[in-house]
Design an enzyme around this catalytic site. Sequence first.
Site, PDB file in Angstrom:
ATOM      1  N   ARG A 100       0.592  -0.971   0.110  1.00  0.00           N
ATOM      2  CA  ARG A 100       0.088   0.269   0.027  1.00  0.00           C
ATOM      3  C   ARG A 100       0.755   1.315   0.284  1.00  0.00           C
ATOM      4  NH1 ARG A 100      -3.790  -0.117   5.078  1.00  0.00           N
ATOM      5  NH2 ARG A 100      -4.661   0.619   3.911  1.00  0.00           N
ATOM      6  N   HIS A 462     -16.423   6.661  -4.969  1.00  0.00           N
ATOM      7  CA  HIS A 462     -14.919   7.230  -5.860  1.00  0.00           C
ATOM      8  C   HIS A 462     -15.923   8.697  -5.900  1.00  0.00           C
ATOM      9  CE1 HIS A 462     -13.050   9.611  -9.469  1.00  0.00           C
ATOM     10  NE2 HIS A 462     -12.616   8.994  -8.767  1.00  0.00           N
ATOM     11  N   ARG A 569      -9.520  48.630 -10.846  1.00  0.00           N
ATOM     12  CA  ARG A 569      -8.897  49.363 -12.021  1.00  0.00           C
ATOM     13  C   ARG A 569      -9.900  50.313 -12.788  1.00  0.00           C
ATOM     14  NH1 ARG A 569      -9.515  44.065 -10.658  1.00  0.00           N
ATOM     15  NH2 ARG A 569      -7.674  42.376 -10.875  1.00  0.00           N
ATOM     16  N   ARG A 625      -6.361  52.942  -8.096  1.00  0.00           N
ATOM     17  CA  ARG A 625      -5.163  52.820  -9.675  1.00  0.00           C
ATOM     18  C   ARG A 625      -5.486  53.501 -10.651  1.00  0.00           C
ATOM     19  NH1 ARG A 625      -3.140  47.121 -11.747  1.00  0.00           N
ATOM     20  NH2 ARG A 625      -5.146  47.642 -13.020  1.00  0.00           N
ATOM     21  N   GLY A 775       2.184  44.204  -7.044  1.00  0.00           N
ATOM     22  CA  GLY A 775       1.165  43.592  -7.962  1.00  0.00           C
ATOM     23  C   GLY A 775       2.000  42.351  -8.018  1.00  0.00           C
ATOM     24  N   THR A 776       1.648  41.490  -7.705  1.00  0.00           N
ATOM     25  CA  THR A 776       2.553  40.416  -7.853  1.00  0.00           C
ATOM     26  C   THR A 776       1.960  39.272  -9.692  1.00  0.00           C
ATOM     27  OG1 THR A 776       0.377  39.069  -6.516  1.00  0.00           O
ATOM     28  CG2 THR A 776       2.904  39.603  -5.660  1.00  0.00           C
ATOM     29  N   ASN A 777       1.100  39.790 -10.001  1.00  0.00           N
ATOM     30  CA  ASN A 777       0.866  39.525 -11.403  1.00  0.00           C
ATOM     31  C   ASN A 777       1.892  40.244 -12.239  1.00  0.00           C
ATOM     32  OD1 ASN A 777      -1.564  38.413 -10.379  1.00  0.00           O
ATOM     33  ND2 ASN A 777      -3.177  39.669 -11.663  1.00  0.00           N
ATOM     34  N   ASP A 778       1.659  41.253 -12.416  1.00  0.00           N
ATOM     35  CA  ASP A 778       2.948  41.951 -13.452  1.00  0.00           C
ATOM     36  C   ASP A 778       4.070  41.360 -12.627  1.00  0.00           C
ATOM     37  OD1 ASP A 778       2.230  43.107 -16.136  1.00  0.00           O
ATOM     38  OD2 ASP A 778       1.342  44.391 -14.541  1.00  0.00           O
ATOM     39  N   CYS A 840      -2.090  42.953  -4.042  1.00  0.00           N
ATOM     40  CA  CYS A 840      -3.112  42.947  -4.680  1.00  0.00           C
ATOM     41  C   CYS A 840      -3.259  42.123  -6.433  1.00  0.00           C
ATOM     42  CB  CYS A 840      -3.601  44.308  -5.148  1.00  0.00           C
ATOM     43  SG  CYS A 840      -2.462  44.709  -6.441  1.00  0.00           S
TER      44      CYS A 840
HETATM   45  P1  ADP Z   1      -6.392   3.757  -0.278  1.00  0.00           P
HETATM   46  O1  ADP Z   1      -5.086   4.889   0.194  1.00  0.00           O
HETATM   47  O2  ADP Z   1      -5.991   4.403  -1.618  1.00  0.00           O
HETATM   48  O3  ADP Z   1      -7.369   3.861   0.376  1.00  0.00           O
HETATM   49  P2  ADP Z   1      -5.493   1.398   0.991  1.00  0.00           P
HETATM   50  O4  ADP Z   1      -3.911   1.304   0.898  1.00  0.00           O
HETATM   51  O5  ADP Z   1      -6.012   2.215   2.287  1.00  0.00           O
HETATM   52  O6  ADP Z   1      -5.340   2.773  -0.436  1.00  0.00           O
HETATM   53  O7  ADP Z   1      -5.991   0.009   0.302  1.00  0.00           O
HETATM   54  C1  ADP Z   1      -7.513  -0.229  -0.585  1.00  0.00           C
HETATM   55  C2  ADP Z   1      -8.362  -1.224   0.546  1.00  0.00           C
HETATM   56  O8  ADP Z   1      -7.690  -1.993   0.500  1.00  0.00           O
HETATM   57  C3  ADP Z   1      -8.204  -0.698   1.859  1.00  0.00           C
HETATM   58  O9  ADP Z   1      -9.892  -0.122   0.975  1.00  0.00           O
HETATM   59  C4  ADP Z   1      -7.931  -1.425   2.616  1.00  0.00           C
HETATM   60  O10 ADP Z   1      -9.354  -1.364   3.341  1.00  0.00           O
HETATM   61  C5  ADP Z   1      -7.761  -2.709   1.597  1.00  0.00           C
HETATM   62  N1  ADP Z   1      -6.863  -3.261   2.500  1.00  0.00           N
HETATM   63  C6  ADP Z   1      -5.461  -2.856   2.634  1.00  0.00           C
HETATM   64  N2  ADP Z   1      -4.964  -3.353   2.955  1.00  0.00           N
HETATM   65  C7  ADP Z   1      -4.874  -4.547   3.519  1.00  0.00           C
HETATM   66  C8  ADP Z   1      -5.030  -5.976   4.261  1.00  0.00           C
HETATM   67  N3  ADP Z   1      -4.335  -6.098   4.659  1.00  0.00           N
HETATM   68  N4  ADP Z   1      -5.676  -6.510   4.450  1.00  0.00           N
HETATM   69  C9  ADP Z   1      -7.162  -6.218   4.046  1.00  0.00           C
HETATM   70  N5  ADP Z   1      -7.701  -5.631   3.502  1.00  0.00           N
HETATM   71  C10 ADP Z   1      -6.298  -4.058   3.235  1.00  0.00           C
HETATM   72 MG    MG Z   2      -0.165  45.745 -13.510  1.00  0.00          MG
HETATM   73 MG    MG Z   3      -7.687   3.771   2.228  1.00  0.00          MG
END
Ligand code: ADP
Ligand code: MG
Ligand code: MG
Length: 884
Positions: A100, A462, A569, A625, A775-778, A840
């Site tokens: 991991r 996700h 401005r 300005r 004026g940090t842009n310029d 600014c």
């Molecule tokens: P992320 O950082 O993307 O969450 P992780 O390293 O935490 O990735 O792992 C992804 C998934 O795998 C997680 O849901 C985690 O709980 C599971 N996982 C990771 N290591 C183990 C392990 N040793 N046993 C069971 N599940 C694991």
């Molecule tokens: Mg300027």
């Molecule tokens: Mg995780």
Amino acid sequence: MSKKFLYLFKEGHDAFGGDQTTMKNTLGGKGAGLAEMTHAGMPVPQGFTITTEACTKYYEDGRKINDEIKAQIMEYIAKMEEITGKKFGDMENPLLVSVRSGARASMPGMMDTILNLGLNEQVVHVIAEKSNNPRWAWDCYRRFIQMFSDVVMEVGKKYFEKLIDAMKEKKGVTFDTELTAEDLHELANQFKAEYKNQLGKDFPDDPKEQLFAAIEAVFRSWDNPRANIYRMDHDIPYSWGTAVNVQMMAFGNMGDDCGTGVAFTRSPATGSKGLFGEFLTNAQGEDVVAGVRTPMPITEMEQKFPEAFKQFVEVCQTLENHYHDMQDMEFTVEHGKLYMLQTRNGKRTAAAAIKIACDLIDEGMISEEEALMQIDAKSLDMLLHPTFDAAALKKAQPVGKGIAASPGAAAGTIVFTAEDAVVHGKRGEKVVLVRLETSPEDIEGMKYSQGILTVRGGQTSHAAVVARGMGTCCVSGCGDIKMDEENKCFTLAGKVYHEGDVLSLDGSTGNIYGELIPTVPADPNSGYFGRIMELADKYKTMGVRTNADTPKDAKQAAAFGAQGIGLCRTEHMFFDPARIGAFREMICSETVAEREAALAKIEPMQQADFEGLFEALDGHPDTIRFLDPPLHEFVPTDEADIEALAKTQGKSVAYIKQVINDLHEFNPMMGHRGCRLTVTYPEIGVMQTRAIIKAALAVQGRHPDWQVVPEIMIPLVGEVKEYKFVKNIVVKTADELIAASGVALKYEVGTMIEIPRAALTADEIAKEADFFCFGTNDLTQMTFGFSRDDAGKFLPAYYANKIYESDPFARLDTIGVGKLMEMAVKLGKAANPKLHCGICGEHGGDPSSIEFCNEIGLNYVSCSPYRVPIARLSAAQAAIKAKK
Ligand code: ADP
Ligand code: MG
Ligand code: MG
């Protein structure tokens, strides 16, 4: 002695004396959490962490794990085998591990994880037999092949997903859990064949070879495109590197008395106290997140796994008390027994962040300062997003309901792909992205969407996690939707929705509406937001002003807490179609008399604008300005406009065209602009001074209790004599008007520091100036020698080659441009102790740049109205950090 690059989870806490910062820096966030939980005696599958320094070394060595680190890894494998009583590739008791990633700052979903490593054809038979659970054994193996191929060999998930889908279809089942041991065995074979087909070699059987390849893949993932984008968006330096954790597996996929879950100690969406999360039986890690099946709410776990649940609740409390913050945890239940896999300070919406911060103060867990430090200033932006108009919402009828995954109000037209979202979003259209589920490839499209609706996946899918991170509204897991992604339509409540149809989503309730519901802007002065802003003002030492050109913007900014205008401005006022005519006459004048006549038409308009601004500010300071851009930006290009101008001027078309031609410049940004305009045409400076002073006198007269002090700012100065030349015009004009009025009006004259030469000679200029405003842009543009408008062409190559890590126009280059600023402040304040300094540019609203401004002793920052709350909190955080 050689450097220590590896730590057992058991060693982590003591090796760093329990110091959380060093632990995180060295072991990464995940490794530090695992070490800390192990130290606290929590049930953590054991293993070791390879430090972030090893990752940095890997890159230094030209992307190679050197022999020293390799040897240490071998040593730790042996230690791990001893601790667990299992061995890699053993025919009796084989060790299976996860590999991991884990950087210092959490980067959820950005880097890669491999589970069930250590399996091969023989080992899978051993565990099938020993466990009497061949279904599980083959499920592990096919998952491992899939993840290893994807993460280590970059074969691409989709080939394997296709095979799974084909298998499900062949078997007539919907879920992966319905596949039998034989089906999974066959799938594993198909996967290996696909692997060979794609890569032309056999899938590796040797567990140690697998392990080294996986470790290297995690190191490599630090530099993948997703991670690079995430780092840029979150100001995470490339040099930090990621740690690697090798951990014994806990199995949530051994049957219905097993499962895996994710939980928060408080709601990451609203901040309300209580356990929030999801649990999926007979599943492994990312199944919950990937939306493979819709998981159950964590509370239902209590009935199915009473023992593990009870223990988990205790662990949660312990962790929250220990870290003084909301925790986000991952865990697995194997045959009813709990295993903790991760804990971290949970990501949260801004709404949740401010509530949690206030609650933790009230619970006596943290101080006000700690509360302020806990909130991601940039995220406050989310709170300024609009919400649904309450009356309209009440009238509307939902057509469906999903999980309220990320709060907010979204109304727009439907798109079905991330690419479409980008195309329409870029045109400024409001779109709602509807997907079966989202994946990391969709991020760009999600950014351009008002809201996201998914058919599958829960609170921690996700889509939900990313949407919360972005502050975008998300409703997930609406299983009632019948999706037809291919034909870009879906059916909900008997109605078919096509691309381009309208939809509204309420991310706080999960309600879906088949109509456009109007939205209203949010209020930063009440509730938790108001309380946090008040606290920020209590601790910050710099002022926060706004960049505003209109009374409307100024009022908005004042409502957000701005203490005046740091940059108005004036050119924006000239572009108005009703005024551009007079302005063009001024530009095309042949004589001073002609020019003065044109300017006389403009003066009352400018005066009225300035009165509006002073009125909007309730007596707060206003920095105005002088005209800055090159004149050619104002001239007509249209044939008809040119003719019209010729007519009012009583001149020939040819003459006007000649004037326009003469205004052409090869490099207008470094041409006839800024204070150079008043040096060549002093009457412009006279007119602008008159407009400002007359406006100030008028407003002062109307509000005797205010003290109106206009700050006149001369742009683009590089030499004290040119500054003095323009200043003399201002002073002469202003003093005459003030004397004639009989009012004791005060005013200030200062300059922008935006040309490196001004910074270099700041001591000379400061003797003549009341204030400096960076004026940090310029200043950035002139210090780097490339223009903001052209840099987009080549900066991506600079990022790709790690020459620059961030856009210097968005995040202040503290090393170069910052050095000029620091020097200018020092020189300036030494020469004129009364000098006040501000900023600014765009950077005035960027948290890390604000921290730098505080360090070098600026008196205020000025930013666009919608960034004012961010700047207030950032300024407070900078002050708190500086105190330490
Ligand atoms: P992320 O950082 O993307 O969450 P992780 O390293 O935490 O990735 O792992 C992804 C998934 O795998 C997680 O849901 C985690 O709980 C599971 N996982 C990771 N290591 C183990 C392990 N040793 N046993 C069971 N599940 C694991
Ligand atoms: Mg300027
Ligand atoms: Mg995780």
